[in-house]
Design an enzyme around this catalytic site. Sequence first.
Site, mmCIF file in Angstrom:
data_model
loop_
_atom_site.group_PDB
_atom_site.id
_atom_site.type_symbol
_atom_site.label_atom_id
_atom_site.label_comp_id
_atom_site.label_asym_id
_atom_site.label_seq_id
_atom_site.Cartn_x
_atom_site.Cartn_y
_atom_site.Cartn_z
ATOM 1 N N ASP A 1 -8.366 20.218 -12.343
ATOM 2 C CA ASP A 1 -8.576 18.924 -13.046
ATOM 3 C C ASP A 1 -8.295 19.023 -14.721
ATOM 4 O OD1 ASP A 1 -9.790 16.573 -14.427
ATOM 5 O OD2 ASP A 1 -11.271 16.418 -12.962
ATOM 6 N N TYR B 1 -17.158 17.859 -13.902
ATOM 7 C CA TYR B 1 -17.420 16.379 -13.754
ATOM 8 C C TYR B 1 -18.243 16.111 -12.677
ATOM 9 C CZ TYR B 1 -17.267 11.299 -13.072
ATOM 10 O OH TYR B 1 -17.741 10.132 -12.925
ATOM 11 N N ARG C 1 0.898 -1.306 -0.007
ATOM 12 C CA ARG C 1 0.121 0.064 0.144
ATOM 13 C C ARG C 1 0.828 1.397 0.025
ATOM 14 N NH1 ARG C 1 -2.220 1.634 4.456
ATOM 15 N NH2 ARG C 1 -2.460 -0.676 5.396
ATOM 16 N N LYS D 1 -8.904 8.116 -18.545
ATOM 17 C CA LYS D 1 -9.477 8.843 -19.828
ATOM 18 C C LYS D 1 -8.232 8.716 -20.931
ATOM 19 C CE LYS D 1 -12.997 9.678 -17.521
ATOM 20 N NZ LYS D 1 -13.988 8.486 -17.272
#
Length: 367
Positions: A167, A96, A45, A192
């Site tokens: 973003d 978004y 992690r 994306k």
Amino acid sequence: MTPDLDPSTVVVHAGRPARVPDAPLGPSPVFSSTYIAGGDRGYGRFGNEAWAALETTLGQLEGGRALTFASGMAAAAAVLDLVPVGGRVVAPAHAYSGVLALLDQQAATGRLTVERVDIADTAAVTAALAGTDILWVESPTNPAMEVADLPALCAAARTAGATSVVDNTFATPLLQQPLSLGADLVMHSATKFIAGHSDVLLGAVITADDSLWTALELRRRSLGAIPGPMEAWLALRGLRTLALRLERAQSNAAFLAARLLDHPRISRVRYPGLADDPGHARAAAQMSGFGAILAIELGGDAEGAQRVCESTSLWVHATSLGGVESMLERRRRWPIEVPTIPADLIRLSVGIEHPTDLWTDLSQALK
Ligand code: PLP
């Protein structure tokens, strides 16, 4: 790596292993939940070779240090976790919908307060900044395609003592580098264009500020929204061809925007590459290309817009964007989409197919 390389070269060569005899050309995904004690990584992690290679590459492209996350939303959530309890966020009216919904959820529980602003209205955003912890910016916005004045907004946020976050998913690190325009943090849905093949969910945050990087790395390890090694490896493999994919997708988008402008069923084409688009001058000033996403409106005909989306055979009717395959959807089919997004607006994510094939399919669906 040699300084002053073009980003289209950096995207191919960054994050590779040292060139020593028999070294592989690229990193391998390491499938291990833990590591032998005594080293820096310690546990799965906390670090992974595939994340590190992707982060080096994204960091070089954006001009900072990157952290990758399990998804774009995980990256956004880690950034919003930096807001102190009771703090204030200024966010775009249109962005978004998942990020806006997360902000609404956090506001509903009293975790923070949110003010929504027209992100293209620099004076209105600046006026809202007093007492703000985070200014959240998206440019171009999803799906309204508005363009924010990034240098002006980031400077205003700095003056107001707010952390600015951009973003950069629609623009990609090849077309816009917000850190160089004054942003404190850049965020991506790497799902994306970065990964580019509609087969991976992944997020990233990049910053040149070491204390912000450390605060976010702490959140990643404590909140646990880490990318899988295979996802990080796939995203880096996809990223290597971003310059080529974008070149083709962007020229397809410009070709389609021009044709759609003349189509009798279309009332509005939103694409910053069009000379009379409201965001054109700003985009031309701060981006090195106008990207591969556009939106069209059908003069108020929401049912007709839905039928268009269901009538293509080449264009994929699906949510998401930035893949090699062209995709379209009516954004308001999602209940969480902002109600001021027109019900007849169709978002088009233009892929790398032949432009004539894309136009033939779209124009038959528009009939
Ligand atoms: N930001 C933008 C602009 C997006 O379009 C999306 C997803 O569509 C996200 C963030 C969220 O990313 P993810 O789906 O990878 O969680």
